[in-house]
Design an enzyme around this catalytic site. Structure first.
Site, PDB file in Angstrom:
ATOM      1  CB  CYS A   1      -0.944   0.006   1.205  1.00  0.00           C
ATOM      2  SG  CYS A   1      -0.067   0.019   2.772  1.00  0.00           S
TER       3      CYS A   1
ATOM      4  CB  CYS B   1      -3.406  -0.968   9.048  1.00  0.00           C
ATOM      5  SG  CYS B   1      -4.277  -1.034   7.469  1.00  0.00           S
TER       6      CYS B   1
HETATM    7 FE1  FES Z   1      -1.540   0.246   4.296  1.00  0.00          FE
HETATM    8 FE2  FES Z   1      -3.324   0.688   6.110  1.00  0.00          FE
HETATM    9  S1  FES Z   1      -3.663   0.470   3.991  1.00  0.00           S
HETATM   10  S2  FES Z   1      -1.214   0.493   6.394  1.00  0.00           S
END
Ligand code: FES
Length: 127
Positions: A33, A102
């Site tokens: 991400c 996360c």
């Molecule tokens: Fe990557 Fe939350 S979407 S840490």
């Protein structure tokens, strides 16, 4: 989708900022991400007396950082190392399944900060 606690820590994060005189710094990133988190700790007599964070990431990552820094204050180094991603998520009253990664960032950044502190101690005081 998010608990009230997640929303609270996201909209009003605790312990945001730099720590110029940190005793340990842990930095992690999630290549998928692109989010990144840095946690600073202050240590006295094997106990974490203060913690701060800087996070470039999603709302859950911000809430996780805020919660981890709150959870770790006053804990010994060993107690800090024992804080798991599950413990962080449950302190936030849960995270959606697709956001569990996360909370890995928070637990991992904290572990790295404690490891960083320990390796600095070993350099100062080789045994
Ligand atoms: Fe990557 Fe939350 S979407 S840490």
């Amino acid at each position: 989708m998010y608990s009230d606690k997640v929303m609270d820590h996201f909209t009003n994060p605790r312990n945001v900022g730099d720590m110029a005189d940190a005793d340990g710094i842990g930095e992690v990133g999630n290549p998928t991400c692109g989010d990144a988190m840095r946690i600073y700790i202050k240590v006295r007599d094997d106990r974490i007396t203060d913690a701060k964070f800087k996070t470039f990431g999603c709302g859950a990552a911000i809430a996780v950082s805020s919660m981890v820094t709150e959870m770790v204050k006053g804990k010994t180094l060993d107690e800090g190392l024992a804080i798991s991603k599950e413990a962080v998520a449950s302190a936030l009253d849960g995270l959606p399944a697709q956001k569990m990664h996360c909370s890995n960032l928070g637990a991992d950044a904290l572990k790295k900060a404690i490891d960083d502190y320990k390796s600095r101690q070993n350099k100062q005081d080789p045994q």
